[in-house]
Design an enzyme around this catalytic site. Structure first.
Site, PDB file in Angstrom:
ATOM      1  N   LYS A  13      -4.828  -9.989  -6.892  1.00  0.00           N
ATOM      2  CA  LYS A  13      -6.028 -10.208  -6.077  1.00  0.00           C
ATOM      3  C   LYS A  13      -7.190  -9.338  -6.561  1.00  0.00           C
ATOM      4  O   LYS A  13      -6.959  -8.191  -6.943  1.00  0.00           O
ATOM      5  CB  LYS A  13      -5.663  -9.841  -4.633  1.00  0.00           C
ATOM      6  CG  LYS A  13      -6.687 -10.181  -3.600  1.00  0.00           C
ATOM      7  CD  LYS A  13      -6.242  -9.685  -2.226  1.00  0.00           C
ATOM      8  CE  LYS A  13      -6.350  -8.181  -2.116  1.00  0.00           C
ATOM      9  NZ  LYS A  13      -6.163  -7.653  -0.759  1.00  0.00           N
ATOM     10  N   LYS A  34     -11.292  -4.070  -4.115  1.00  0.00           N
ATOM     11  CA  LYS A  34     -12.157  -2.908  -4.296  1.00  0.00           C
ATOM     12  C   LYS A  34     -11.349  -1.682  -4.687  1.00  0.00           C
ATOM     13  O   LYS A  34     -11.895  -0.703  -5.190  1.00  0.00           O
ATOM     14  CB  LYS A  34     -13.015  -2.650  -3.044  1.00  0.00           C
ATOM     15  CG  LYS A  34     -12.277  -2.620  -1.738  1.00  0.00           C
ATOM     16  CD  LYS A  34     -13.274  -2.721  -0.555  1.00  0.00           C
ATOM     17  CE  LYS A  34     -12.537  -3.096   0.729  1.00  0.00           C
ATOM     18  NZ  LYS A  34     -13.268  -3.933   1.636  1.00  0.00           N
ATOM     19  N   LYS A  79       0.829  -1.211   0.000  1.00  0.00           N
ATOM     20  CA  LYS A  79       0.000   0.000   0.000  1.00  0.00           C
ATOM     21  C   LYS A  79       0.859   1.254   0.000  1.00  0.00           C
ATOM     22  O   LYS A  79       0.510   2.254  -0.622  1.00  0.00           O
ATOM     23  CB  LYS A  79      -0.935   0.025   1.215  1.00  0.00           C
ATOM     24  CG  LYS A  79      -2.134  -0.882   1.061  1.00  0.00           C
ATOM     25  CD  LYS A  79      -3.235  -0.492   2.034  1.00  0.00           C
ATOM     26  CE  LYS A  79      -4.465  -1.369   1.863  1.00  0.00           C
ATOM     27  NZ  LYS A  79      -5.482  -1.144   2.863  1.00  0.00           N
TER      28      LYS A  79
HETATM   29  P1  TYM Z   1     -10.587  -6.228   3.764  1.00  0.00           P
HETATM   30  O1  TYM Z   1     -11.609  -5.186   4.069  1.00  0.00           O
HETATM   31  O2  TYM Z   1      -9.550  -5.924   2.766  1.00  0.00           O
HETATM   32  O3  TYM Z   1     -11.300  -7.558   3.331  1.00  0.00           O
HETATM   33  C1  TYM Z   1     -12.326  -8.144   4.131  1.00  0.00           C
HETATM   34  C2  TYM Z   1     -12.232  -9.663   4.064  1.00  0.00           C
HETATM   35  O4  TYM Z   1     -12.344 -10.087   2.709  1.00  0.00           O
HETATM   36  C3  TYM Z   1     -11.233 -10.909   2.370  1.00  0.00           C
HETATM   37  N1  TYM Z   1     -10.875 -10.667   0.968  1.00  0.00           N
HETATM   38  C4  TYM Z   1     -10.727 -11.628   0.059  1.00  0.00           C
HETATM   39  N2  TYM Z   1     -10.853 -12.965   0.150  1.00  0.00           N
HETATM   40  C5  TYM Z   1     -10.638 -13.686  -0.976  1.00  0.00           C
HETATM   41  N3  TYM Z   1     -10.298 -13.115  -2.165  1.00  0.00           N
HETATM   42  C6  TYM Z   1     -10.160 -11.778  -2.297  1.00  0.00           C
HETATM   43  N4  TYM Z   1      -9.855 -11.247  -3.470  1.00  0.00           N
HETATM   44  C7  TYM Z   1     -10.387 -10.975  -1.148  1.00  0.00           C
HETATM   45  N5  TYM Z   1     -10.332  -9.635  -0.917  1.00  0.00           N
HETATM   46  C8  TYM Z   1     -10.634  -9.472   0.383  1.00  0.00           C
HETATM   47  C9  TYM Z   1     -10.119 -10.470   3.303  1.00  0.00           C
HETATM   48  O5  TYM Z   1      -9.138 -11.475   3.449  1.00  0.00           O
HETATM   49  C10 TYM Z   1     -10.885 -10.198   4.571  1.00  0.00           C
HETATM   50  O6  TYM Z   1     -11.105 -11.395   5.297  1.00  0.00           O
HETATM   51  N6  TYM Z   1      -7.487  -5.942   7.651  1.00  0.00           N
HETATM   52  C11 TYM Z   1      -8.752  -6.472   7.206  1.00  0.00           C
HETATM   53  C12 TYM Z   1      -9.932  -5.970   8.019  1.00  0.00           C
HETATM   54  C13 TYM Z   1      -9.810  -6.221   9.493  1.00  0.00           C
HETATM   55  C14 TYM Z   1      -9.952  -7.471  10.149  1.00  0.00           C
HETATM   56  C15 TYM Z   1      -9.805  -7.171  11.534  1.00  0.00           C
HETATM   57  C16 TYM Z   1     -10.144  -8.769   9.698  1.00  0.00           C
HETATM   58  C17 TYM Z   1      -9.605  -5.264  10.434  1.00  0.00           C
HETATM   59  N7  TYM Z   1      -9.602  -5.848  11.662  1.00  0.00           N
HETATM   60  C18 TYM Z   1      -9.862  -8.186  12.489  1.00  0.00           C
HETATM   61  C19 TYM Z   1     -10.217  -9.770  10.664  1.00  0.00           C
HETATM   62  C20 TYM Z   1     -10.075  -9.477  12.041  1.00  0.00           C
HETATM   63  C21 TYM Z   1      -8.988  -6.010   5.762  1.00  0.00           C
HETATM   64  O7  TYM Z   1      -8.448  -5.037   5.314  1.00  0.00           O
HETATM   65  O8  TYM Z   1      -9.905  -6.720   5.122  1.00  0.00           O
END
Ligand code: TYM
Length: 354
Positions: free
Chosen positions: A213, A216, A130
């Protein structure tokens, strides 16, 4: 480093005494994608339906580690909540809330900033991706992001965290923070969490490039399916998805060097609930001209009802806010006593009248 602690400080907890509890979060930093749905949301619902205690959070404070327009953040938070409910999260059975309404996240996040080491954070590949070449100019919050994530989970003594593959390193860091805190203070206070990275779609890839990947934040809307896309848009994006000229093979191994084909097969498997082997058996020898329409039909049949329900829920934002507020109260009731114990363990005086 460790100091002797009283049994009160230990609270009688041992790592084996934690009851199973699931926590996971999604950033409201834009609309949700098929990757979020298959890698996270769909599995959140499965966990809820298995009867485990489930706590799900829209992590708005994580979202602002990169600039968010306030009106768009508010909209994306409500839309994210609508997506959870439309996908099958029952806000009575699960706790559903947005992070900023429960102050324990920020407070414990600060304590973890003091536990985590600069070296650990510097090795986070998501930060490096990032920040890119711009690391002098990104927010301090982006660097500290994984410590807040550890706080999200550990403020509830959560034991299991369902996520996609891209969050694996952050969860390893969460384990390191829990272990270091326990060692530093000589307590068995925080559980060492289990990442749940399971299923055919732990890493859904871009429809334009099978080595990246689905995200969004990808500038190309063609690279992803959004949960707000219409049936026609979903079908068109799948029709135009990058592939290779070969028909589908008769073994999973033969997909190894065909990232785009493998991605579409994985998506089909995750949407249908069949194994990747089964999908390969069903479509061995098929051309993409046959496979893509079948995949598009399946995607539309799964996602359209969710989109429709999201739109219905979004017509009443006050009701969404009420659900988030109710979830936040229930979340706070779990996190606050845990946070008070953390303050006690770390030697903070808490004598203010309530
Ligand atoms: P975020 O918002 O990027 O994504 C949310 C969840 O979706 C999954 N994900 C995917 N899984 C499969 N293929 C993809 N292309 C894909 N894109 C996203 C992510 O692995 C995630 O599970 N840091 C985290 C948010 C967070 C969090 C937490 C998660 C903050 N605190 C505590 C678990 C526990 C994030 O940015 O997810």
């Amino acid at each position: 480093m460790s100091s002797p602690v009283s049994p009160e400080q230990k609270g009688g907890l041992t790592p084996t005494s934690f009851k199973p509890r699931i926590f996971s979060g999604i950033q409201p930093s834009g609309g949700l994608t098929l990757g979020n749905y298959l890698g996270a949301l769909k599995r959140f619902v499965e966990k809820q339906d298995e009867g485990i205690e489930t706590i799900y959070c829209l992590v708005d404070m994580h979202a602002i580690t990169v600039w968010q327009d306030p009106a768009k953040l508010r909209h994306a938070t409500r839309e994210g909540a609508a997506a959870f409910i439309a996908a099958g999260i029952d806000p009575k059975r699960s706790i559903l809330f947005n992070q900023s309404q429960v102050s324990a996240h920020a407070e414990l996040g600060w304590i973890f900033n003091c536990v985590a080491r600069m070296g650990w954070m510097s090795r986070m590949t998501q930060f490096k991706d990032k920040a890119g070449k711009n690391s002098e100019n990104v927010s301090l919050g982006l660097f500290a992001y994984p410590a807040l994530m550890a706080a999200d989970i550990l403020a509830y003594h959560a034991t299991m965290v369902p996520v996609g593959e891209d969050q694996k390193q952050h969860l390893e860091l969460t384990r390191d923070i829990a272990i270091k805190f326990n060692n530093d203070y000589g307590v068995d206070f925080f559980p060492v969490v289990d990442p749940l990275i399971e299923g055919a779609a732990t890493r859904v890839m871009s429809l334009r490039d099978g080595t990246r990947k689905m995200s969004k934040s990808d500038p190309s809307d063609q690279s992803r399916i959004n949960l707000t896309d219409s049936a026609d848009m979903i079908a068109a994006k799948i029709r135009k998805a990058k592939t290779d000229p070969e028909p589908l093979p008769d073994s999973v191994e033969a997909l190894r060097d065909r990232p785009e084909a493998r991605n579409l097969v994985n998506i089909y498997a995750a949407l249908s609930g069949h194994s990747v082997d089964q999908v390969i058996r069903d479509f061995a020898g098929a051309q993409f001209g046959t496979f893509k329409p079948a995949l598009a039909d399946l995607a539309v049949a799964t996602l359209s009802p969710i989109t429709t329900e999201m739109n219905r829920l979004m017509a009443d934002p006050a009701e969404i806010d009420r659900i988030l507020g109710d979830g936040a109260e229930r979340a706070d009731a779990i996190a606050q006593p845990i946070l008070e114990q953390v303050f006690d363990i770390t030697g903070m005086i808490r004598s203010r009248r309530k």
